[in-house]
Design a protein around this motif. Structure first.
Motif, short mmCIF file in Angstrom:
data_model
loop_
_atom_site.label_atom_id
_atom_site.label_comp_id
_atom_site.label_asym_id
_atom_site.label_seq_id
_atom_site.Cartn_x
_atom_site.Cartn_y
_atom_site.Cartn_z
N THR A 100 -2.31 5.74 -9.57
CA THR A 100 -2.46 4.77 -8.49
C THR A 100 -1.90 5.29 -7.18
N LEU A 101 -0.69 5.84 -7.23
CA LEU A 101 -0.04 6.32 -6.01
C LEU A 101 -0.71 7.59 -5.49
N GLN A 102 -1.28 8.38 -6.39
CA GLN A 102 -2.01 9.56 -5.93
C GLN A 102 -3.27 9.14 -5.18
N THR A 103 -3.95 8.11 -5.69
CA THR A 103 -5.18 7.63 -5.04
C THR A 103 -4.87 6.91 -3.74
N GLU A 104 -3.86 6.04 -3.76
CA GLU A 104 -3.57 5.18 -2.60
C GLU A 104 -2.82 5.91 -1.50
N LEU A 105 -1.83 6.74 -1.89
CA LEU A 105 -0.95 7.36 -0.88
C LEU A 105 -1.03 8.87 -0.84
N GLY A 106 -1.79 9.47 -1.76
CA GLY A 106 -1.84 10.93 -1.82
C GLY A 106 -0.59 11.55 -2.40
N ALA A 107 0.16 10.77 -3.20
CA ALA A 107 1.41 11.26 -3.79
C ALA A 107 1.10 12.10 -5.03
N THR A 108 1.51 13.37 -5.02
CA THR A 108 1.29 14.26 -6.16
C THR A 108 2.40 14.07 -7.19
N GLY A 152 20.42 -2.79 -1.98
CA GLY A 152 19.74 -1.56 -2.36
C GLY A 152 18.50 -1.81 -3.21
N GLY A 153 18.68 -2.57 -4.29
CA GLY A 153 17.56 -2.81 -5.19
C GLY A 153 16.46 -3.65 -4.57
N GLY A 154 16.85 -4.82 -4.02
CA GLY A 154 15.85 -5.68 -3.39
C GLY A 154 15.24 -5.04 -2.15
N GLY A 155 16.09 -4.42 -1.32
CA GLY A 155 15.58 -3.76 -0.12
C GLY A 155 14.69 -2.59 -0.44
N GLY A 156 15.07 -1.79 -1.44
CA GLY A 156 14.26 -0.63 -1.82
C GLY A 156 12.90 -1.03 -2.38
N ALA A 157 12.86 -2.11 -3.18
CA ALA A 157 11.58 -2.57 -3.71
C ALA A 157 10.66 -3.03 -2.58
N ALA A 158 11.26 -3.65 -1.54
CA ALA A 158 10.46 -4.08 -0.38
C ALA A 158 9.90 -2.87 0.37
N VAL A 159 10.72 -1.83 0.54
CA VAL A 159 10.24 -0.60 1.19
C VAL A 159 9.10 0.01 0.39
N PHE A 160 9.24 0.01 -0.94
CA PHE A 160 8.19 0.57 -1.81
C PHE A 160 6.89 -0.22 -1.61
N ALA A 161 7.00 -1.54 -1.54
CA ALA A 161 5.80 -2.37 -1.39
C ALA A 161 5.09 -2.11 -0.07
N LEU A 162 5.84 -1.68 0.94
CA LEU A 162 5.27 -1.43 2.27
C LEU A 162 4.84 0.02 2.47
N ALA A 163 5.04 0.88 1.48
CA ALA A 163 4.83 2.32 1.63
C ALA A 163 3.39 2.66 2.01
N THR A 164 3.27 3.60 2.94
CA THR A 164 1.95 4.13 3.31
C THR A 164 1.90 5.66 3.24
N GLN A 165 3.08 6.29 3.04
CA GLN A 165 3.19 7.74 2.94
C GLN A 165 4.10 8.08 1.76
N PRO A 166 3.95 9.27 1.15
CA PRO A 166 4.83 9.63 0.04
C PRO A 166 6.31 9.60 0.40
#
Length: 396
Positions: free
Chosen positions: A32-40, A82-96
């Motif tokens: 999913t992340l490889q398709t959506e964000l290009g994360a290898t 850390g946990g709640g904030g990090g999950a929010a950052v992950f949800a907003l991610a557009t780059q690896p």
């Protein structure tokens, strides 16, 4: 188990469920992340390694905080921010690189969950009960590995990966609030004597435990949390559903292994002998993955399940090492031990990235992953050899 069934312990265990989930969930998001964000896979190896690195680096300040501030605030505040904030950052991610930042934050948030529980067990319960209580937290916490497998795949298919991450952020904040309301600090905290790191490192009994601690958990954590998905996809053509089922097997094995750890140590007659038996199984399983990585999907899932089963070695090694710590060194001692363990996972995660890249460039997929499994096998065999020099403790 009555000591385990308190609101505070349950809240801390839920935090550890989240910790286990977050360290493992990238495996089923690979495609999913490889398709959506290009994360290898290499990008995800870096993200996962950063989780373990920040987790490890937090252990010494957490040891200070457990002694001075207490487990209630230490765990709840870090999990929320850390946990709640990090999950929010992950949800907003557009780059690896957004994933790297998110996983680093989540590692900070998850860092105190298990140690806060161990700190309370060490101070409020008899030493002989530590192995059983510690293994129980790891056992229930390993449900996070299960939730991060097939159930997560189903959730993502139903609502999408970004809404799933927002849901996880909300759940993380809820668990942090529960910890703040229900955890009770040991009566003595805040008045603990100052402890120097050198006092812990002069305990000769730990010298030959620490090398094994630094490599023991690396195989099960790294393979379950990162490499299981790419391995099954690249070698056997497994899709997300098949990967979710395979990692579910690993998660179930981790739960089973954790719950049998305490009874196994009592049955065998010592925690040290249980550690030896568990690591012999781990070495043999890694040898199987190294020698026949492409034999069949069924054998691969079986061997991955056995790797999951040996994840219980963490609780056993911790219990053996804990038995050598005097009361005044417990807070800093268990967090130092955890730093070696989680730091070892982080280092191995980072190092596994170029190992796999090099092997992949020179070999077919199956052989490339065989070299990766050998990379985890050799340090564990060396650590096990050094561990043979450790003495028995007085606890079972």
């Amino acid at each position: 188990m009555r000591a385990f069934l308190t609101a505070g312990t349950i809240a801390l265990t839920l935090g550890y469920v989240l910790s286990q989930f977050y360290r493992a969930f990238l495996a089923v998001l690979t495609s999913t992340l490889q398709t959506e964000l290009g994360a290898t896979p290499g990008d995800l190896a870096l993200s996962s390694g950063l989780w373990f690195l920040t987790f490890a680096l937090m252990q010494l300040p957490i040891g200070w905080a457990l002694d001075r501030v207490g487990p209630r605030l230490t765990s709840s505040v870090l999990l929320a921010l850390g946990g709640g904030g990090g999950a929010a950052v992950f949800a907003l991610a557009t780059q690896p690189w957004h994933l790297h930042a998110a996983m680093a934050l989540i590692g900070i948030g998850c860092a105190p969950a298990l140690m806060a529980a161990y700190y309370i067990f060490a101070h409020d319960h008899p030493r002989a009960a530590f192995t059983t209580l510690a293994a129980a937290v790891v056992g229930f916490g390993s449900l996070g590995n299960i939730l991060g497998a097939a159930p997560l795949v189903s959730l993502i298919h139903a609502i999408g990966w970004r809404p799933a991450l927002w849901l996880l952020a909300a759940l993380t904040l809820a668990v942090a609030a529960l910890q703040l309301l229900s955890v009770r600090d040991p009566a003595h905290h805040g008045g603990a004597p100052q402890v120097r790191l050198s006092q812990i490192l002069t305990l000769r009994a730990l010298w030959f435990i620490l090398p094994l601690f630094a490599v023991s958990y690396a195989a099960s954590a790294a393979i379950r949390g990162l490499w299981a998905g790419p391995y099954l996809r690249d070698v056997f053509g497994a899709d997300d559903t098949a990967i979710g089922r395979a990692t579910l097997v690993m998660g179930l094995a981790m739960v089973i292994g954790s719950f049998v750890a305490g009874p196994a140590a009592r049955l065998i007659g010592s925690t040290r002998r249980a550690v030896l038996a568990g690591h012999v199984l781990a070495v043999a399983t890694l040898a199987g993955l190294w020698l026949v990585p492409g034999h069949s999907l069924a054998l691969a899932v079986l061997l991955l399940g056995l790797i999951g089963l040996t994840g219980t070695n963490y609780a056993l090694v911790m219990a053996h090492a804990r038995s050598f710590l005097p009361p005044q060194l417990v807070g800093r001692g268990v967090t130092l031990l955890n730093m070696f363990s989680i730091g070892g996972v982080g280092v191995m995660q980072f190092a596994s990235r170029p190992v796999h890249a090099t092997a992949q460039a020179l070999n077919p997929p199956a052989q490339a992953y065989g070299f990766l499994f050998l990379f985890f096998l050799v340090p564990m065999a060396v650590g096990l050899g050094l561990y043979l020099r450790t003495p028995e403790s007085g606890d079972v």
